[in-house]
Design a protein around this motif. Structure first.
Motif, mmCIF file in Angstrom:
data_model
loop_
_atom_site.group_PDB
_atom_site.id
_atom_site.type_symbol
_atom_site.label_atom_id
_atom_site.label_comp_id
_atom_site.label_asym_id
_atom_site.label_seq_id
_atom_site.Cartn_x
_atom_site.Cartn_y
_atom_site.Cartn_z
ATOM 1 N N ILE A 13 -7.478 -5.017 2.703
ATOM 2 C CA ILE A 13 -8.906 -5.330 2.764
ATOM 3 C C ILE A 13 -9.186 -6.623 2.001
ATOM 4 C CG2 ILE A 13 -11.226 -4.492 2.278
ATOM 5 C CD1 ILE A 13 -9.429 -2.950 4.381
ATOM 6 N N ARG A 16 -8.077 -9.480 3.795
ATOM 7 C CA ARG A 16 -8.684 -9.631 5.116
ATOM 8 C C ARG A 16 -7.664 -9.552 6.245
ATOM 9 N NH1 ARG A 16 -13.907 -11.226 5.219
ATOM 10 N NH2 ARG A 16 -14.818 -11.578 3.159
ATOM 11 N N GLY A 19 -9.016 -7.212 9.524
ATOM 12 C CA GLY A 19 -9.902 -7.890 10.473
ATOM 13 C C GLY A 19 -9.161 -8.952 11.259
ATOM 14 N N THR A 20 -8.294 -9.673 10.585
ATOM 15 C CA THR A 20 -7.548 -10.728 11.249
ATOM 16 C C THR A 20 -6.678 -10.157 12.354
ATOM 17 O OG1 THR A 20 -7.527 -11.919 9.172
ATOM 18 C CG2 THR A 20 -5.965 -12.649 10.835
ATOM 19 N N ASP A 23 -8.930 -9.022 15.269
ATOM 20 C CA ASP A 23 -9.415 -10.189 16.004
ATOM 21 C C ASP A 23 -8.312 -10.779 16.868
ATOM 22 O OD1 ASP A 23 -12.060 -10.206 15.165
ATOM 23 O OD2 ASP A 23 -11.605 -11.343 13.347
ATOM 24 N N ILE A 39 -8.291 3.409 2.304
ATOM 25 C CA ILE A 39 -8.573 2.329 1.359
ATOM 26 C C ILE A 39 -8.146 2.758 -0.037
ATOM 27 C CG2 ILE A 39 -10.361 0.784 0.465
ATOM 28 C CD1 ILE A 39 -10.081 0.699 3.478
ATOM 29 N N GLY C 19 -13.743 -9.045 12.959
ATOM 30 C CA GLY C 19 -12.835 -8.703 11.861
ATOM 31 C C GLY C 19 -13.465 -8.953 10.508
ATOM 32 N N THR C 20 -14.171 -10.068 10.405
ATOM 33 C CA THR C 20 -14.813 -10.408 9.140
ATOM 34 C C THR C 20 -15.822 -9.342 8.733
ATOM 35 O OG1 THR C 20 -14.533 -12.723 9.724
ATOM 36 C CG2 THR C 20 -16.106 -12.226 7.964
ATOM 37 N N LEU C 22 -15.856 -6.157 9.663
ATOM 38 C CA LEU C 22 -15.163 -4.917 9.291
ATOM 39 C C LEU C 22 -14.549 -5.033 7.901
ATOM 40 C CD1 LEU C 22 -13.404 -3.912 12.652
ATOM 41 C CD2 LEU C 22 -15.688 -3.353 11.797
ATOM 42 N N ASP C 23 -13.912 -6.151 7.665
ATOM 43 C CA ASP C 23 -13.324 -6.365 6.339
ATOM 44 C C ASP C 23 -14.388 -6.306 5.253
ATOM 45 O OD1 ASP C 23 -10.625 -6.650 7.009
ATOM 46 O OD2 ASP C 23 -10.856 -8.768 7.488
ATOM 47 N N ASP C 24 -15.503 -6.942 5.521
ATOM 48 C CA ASP C 24 -16.558 -6.975 4.501
ATOM 49 C C ASP C 24 -17.114 -5.584 4.228
ATOM 50 O OD1 ASP C 24 -16.248 -9.609 4.121
ATOM 51 O OD2 ASP C 24 -18.206 -10.225 4.884
ATOM 52 N N LEU C 26 -15.563 -2.744 4.455
ATOM 53 C CA LEU C 26 -14.588 -2.021 3.634
ATOM 54 C C LEU C 26 -14.540 -2.579 2.217
ATOM 55 C CD1 LEU C 26 -11.691 -1.710 6.244
ATOM 56 C CD2 LEU C 26 -13.210 0.120 5.457
#
Lengths: 408, 408, 408, 408
Positions: A13, A16, A19-20, A23, A39, C19-20, C22-24, C26
């Motif tokens: 997390i 990142r 998400g990467t 995507d 998590i 992705g950004t 979702l990452d944020d 979490l």
């Protein structure tokens, strides 16, 4: 549709990665289903995620797996890495797997084995006797050694910046002069102090501007206080340091007056000549000819030193290693022990060191010219913290903060 | 052959004026005979030389006299300067004498009269009532004022560097990063201390990098200790200083952590808004809204401040002078009292100040980018000492040396 | 647990928004469930995703919504934006919503309304009569106008680089000198040509180095061929252009010989004086005094020009707007029509223009110093493509490629 | 008073030697009387001057003679230079005369003999058999060789810039970006063309930015048209040129698209590996593996090439000389034939070349960073014309002008 399950592990997390990966799967025309996200709830607990990815055919799936594999996604159903014997000395087979400076695992016998001596732009060879994989520069490969081929069964685990703490928290993608300098220097000092406390070796990579700007006394202070155990430099740093010790000048400029010395343009070649007459730096110290400065302190405090030649060298000093590959190998050996690297005012030696350092060794590169730092980053040493500032004032502040830290 | 006798006065040996004049005479096809050279034997005694120059005709002689006159050669048989009345407001007659930042004399009624308010790129006007010549910017000329025309009867006396002492002794034609920085900073400090002791006004010209790099505390220290009496800056320095006072950030970056503040990109515009709500900086100090920082100290210590607008300004703060010509005029007034100028991290305001300063006022310009210093020099402010270094560490060292000097 | 459903729309895969987000979620301690992902299958079809996010309490949920809202996540259950009347002229109420240069929507009466005149570092005011929101600089706010407060009901839609095509595809986060220059210049030319074909206005923002480096002829060529419709510059560009037209020099250096002109240091002030005598640039063209150069062509081809003063100006020329706020307003008006911006060799005017340009207007900034481009990026104009190259050769190549494109 | 007569010869007016000598005599406390000045009346006729100088004692006189001797003043009553045999291999006796890159004469047997192989920072040795003096690097001195000691009987004749013509006329002490670039490039081209016409060898010293910026095609054009006969570079230029030839990328960036290649970071190490497999660059050309680019053309056109290693090298290519002293010696040999040097985008190799080049060989150094040029100048290669500009556009313009010149 072809489906495969991949697993992401680590601090996915913060970095990142999740998400990467998602995507990228979508961008490459794949689909995904998140099977599980766990998590980590403490700083030390690692997170993991299991994702099913789908592709329209096997070829596409391999593309997807390759892409997400670069972000550290593990495909448990992975096949072993392919190995091929080198067919000649000094060159890999075409299609060899080219290494990065990130932690890497190779799948062999169904196991993920961590690669040793991680270094960028090498091949990865397998030592059957030791059952070990390690990075090897192209120049060293011998016919018959087993070389990892292609991307199959090779997993790279990117260095996680946020969790790294210390100086890496200040890492910026942009090199800028407009940053709070003392804060960054203080953090650098704290990291150096911590490294010393943990018994790690500290490396200074330095250029002659250290002498030209009048920072010799600060570097001497660092050596005396146990903050430098290894020194990588060239003929120029050593020569001007000795010029300063013998004549009080650097490039002919009096450092305590900032004025040009009459006849001073020859001081550096006279300094080289004097050391050559003594037979080397250590001999000059022993004979009482060299009695102060960085090189003197290196002799006195047993700092392991590599002085690597370059074609612009005058002289050179007898201690300079004139063959670049010999010097590189000596640096390669010493780098293995290093826990923190400070690289100051030398594009040449800093990039050389960046080439050898694994990504997880904290490194700070200081230069007054942003372009040196951009070049370092362009060449893959992106993990290095770039600090655009002036050499002498940098060392002055660094030394002052280290003194404060020690006083508590 | 036409012959004339010219006289050189001042420290003509130190400043190499004699040789330059002789070389120029020969290079222009003239001949010379040295009638007398008297060398000053003490530091304060001035030298003089009388030289007969010969040219093949009157035209050639006038060329020669013009060339050598630029180096300060006085032609005692000189005719008075030509004066012409301005034929319109806001523009000089074509052929006007354009001023430099060097000490200048105009011959009038057979006398050499020193020009007042010396400033480069102006015209020189004659005040009949006061019998005075002074420099006047083109924008200010009124129809009917008497303007000096051409080169006749105008003598420029170049500033003599070597005799100037202090920071000027370190002056270099080359802008280089590879200089002993602490030596130069120490000398700058000594000059600032001496200027303060002599009751001169000290000027700081500053850009926002002072705040971005975390140097606010050092500038505050300088103000509190009487080293800054005049401040020239823009909206940006004041805004980010106030942003830092109100939010702890500069351009949204926390200065004590070097990390980006969430929402911090708006801090500077919020800071401007807050000060606008108060009615200005002094009002914000009075109302207890602004309680620290450079601008706060300027209010508290009565530092005379010009905040000049530029087109890139957000806001601006109510204290900012939005008309460049009004701001320039206020700077022109304040510069007259200044005995030392320190210009840091602002090409715009430094060049503006360089335009207004006579050549004999010592000025040090500090920037991490050599190109700013080259530009300053390209634009005629060659008397400024350029120091390529980083802002925060520069001020840190400067303050430390000033403290040492005060302690004796 | 509190749950809310947010929707992402647009080219969310290309721009890595999904992705950004979702990452944020979490990273901020929230959880998510992907309800639906629809990927656009053609270049023009937009994608959308619906995500349920969960937080432990309402406060935490608001934090999450704020964070993901910045990436363009729409919370359909959003409340209207809060409006508050300005309580004084020239300042917003504390807590006002500060604008960016990205496309922005404000929720009002349950509708998302696009903000007009998008500009960074402004407030957003509501025009009740027109039912319109627009950006307004702080200096212009009048007591009683309705101002958007806080983040509620404000949605920012980030500019999508990958889909933008053209010069934006070459956009790099890193400013580097080591890029294939001609490829980037060719792409810039293609974008300029396309903009011209589409009838858009092209803006040149230029500094005096255009003249110093000898690029006047190229800029003249661009004007003559319809590639420049608006010019933002300062007194210096215009002055040195006119100096070159009248004397063949720039800063006193002959451009065709690269040697210093005797007496040339006064050419620029004489040029200013001459134009002042004429009454302005257009008048000088009319009177046949000014017959070539950039400013001449601007008059002849009706290029809309803003010459904004700065405090370092000599003169200035009569056409220069001396009040920064007046100049900024004139630029603000002209920028509205601009479809492409080329900014060359001026940090001051480029940052000023970057402050006014919405993020979706393609802009290329050319400077030989990387630090100018880093500063531009530090100040929020990150959408600008930075090109580190030299001015004259840049224009030479640009003109050559444009000529090739026209010839097909 | 002690009196001596010295003679100045050459173009002493143009180079301002006369005035400098007179000023220095006075500044050192001496006096002078000009006995005779003869000015050359044509461009080719040399001037001379005889000056009697007076000092208060013999010591003072020797000081004076030493000072004026540096400007080329000949003291006909001079004694022969002192020679001392080297007392060991690899080091000069202390007090040896250190050479510059200027034309130098040594007085021996009452005759002034010109020193051969002029090179800075060497000693000067006497070959009794050949009755010749020549410069020798410290590393090469053998015990027993006769070494010139001190300043007595050594005369340096400074290079006369004004008379040199060609590119030297544009020489500036200041490195500035604000110069008319095309004028300087055109002059550089004219000088290169003239050198080629006169049958001189042209040297290119180049860094990898030549490839990164996309200038390979221009350099290829120069080689094909006979403008490059010698190439000094490192492993990086050759590697990225070959990377470009094999993969179309440089540092992994596609040069025709300016976008990053997937997996491209490994291209350069794959390129090295491929050439290693072939056995070297020439072998790769022979085997049809390498079919384009700079290195290919060097093989085809028999350009004499020195690829000198540095410690930052990957690989290296088999053609790279890994020992710096061996590479330096090969450069030293090739430099002897060179009539013009173009040094582009490499501080390392340019300074190395500047160390070897006599001051009278015209050299142009091109870099986008002014600091490289300042460093070159700080290290004594002040005769080099520094041009701050971008690599690819520079070569593009240079090639275009050369093509024009050839077409007449």
């Amino acid at each position: 549709m072809v489906r495969e399950v991949v697993t992401l592990e680590g601090h996915i997390i913060d970095s990142r990665v999740l998400g990467t990966v998602l995507d990228d799967v979508l961008a490459q025309g794949g689909q995904f289903k998140i099977l599980e996200v766990h998590i980590g709830t403490t700083r030390d607990e690692r997170s993991h995620a299991r994702i099913e990815i789908a592709a329209e055919n096997l070829d596409k799936m391999h593309e997807l797996l390759e892409v997400v594999g670069k972000h550290g996604a593990i495909w448990y159903e992975a096949e072993d890495a392919l190995l091929s014997p080198a067919d000649m000395d000094g060159a890999f087979p075409e299609g060899f797997s080219s290494s990065t400076n990130q932690q890497t695992f190779v799948r062999h016998g169904g196991q993920w084995i961590e690669v040793r001596d991680q270094e960028m732009d090498c091949g990865i060879v397998y030592d059957t006797a030791a059952s070990e994989f390690s990075c090897l520069p192209v120049i060293k490969i011998k016919k018959g050694q087993l070389v990892v081929m292609g991307e199959q069964g090779v997993k790279v685990v990117p260095f996680e910046r946020q969790r790294a703490g210390g100086v890496f928290e200040f890492m910026n993608s942009e090199v800028s002069t407009e940053k709070p300098k003392h804060t960054i220097i203080r953090n650098c000092a704290m990291q150096m102090h911590a490294a010393r406390q943990e018994g790690k070796k500290l490396l200074l990579v330095g250029g002659p501007a250290i002498v030209h700007t009048g920072a010799v006394e600060h570097v001497v202070h660092l050596i005396e206080n146990g903050y430098i155990h290894v020194l990588f430099a060239g003929n120029a740093l050593a020569t001007h340091d000795i010029e300063n010790a013998l004549y009080g000048t650097s490039l002919g400029v009096y450092l305590d007056r900032a004025t040009l010395s009459e006849g001073g343009h020859a001081h550096h070649i006279r300094a080289i000549n004097t050391i050559r007459r003594c037979g080397g730096i250590a001999a000059a110290v022993e004979q009482g000819v060299l009695t102060s400065g960085i090189m003197y302190e290196c002799v006195k405090h047993d700092v392991k030193t590599v002085l690597a030649a370059s074609i612009r060298d005058d002289g050179p000093l007898p201690d300079v290693i004139t063959d670049a590959m010999v010097a590189q190998d000596r640096m390669r050996d010493l780098v293995k022990e290093v826990g923190f690297a400070l690289m100051v005012a030398t594009g040449l030696h800093s990039i050389a060191t960046g080439n050898l350092l694994p990504a997880w060794i904290p490194a700070v590169c200081v230069d007054i010219s942003p372009s040196i730092l951009t070049k370092l980053s362009d060449r893959g040493s992106f993990q290095t913290v770039g600090l655009v500032t002036d050499v002498e004032p940098f060392f002055r502040s660094l030394v002052a903060v280290l003194d404060e830290i020690e006083k508590g």
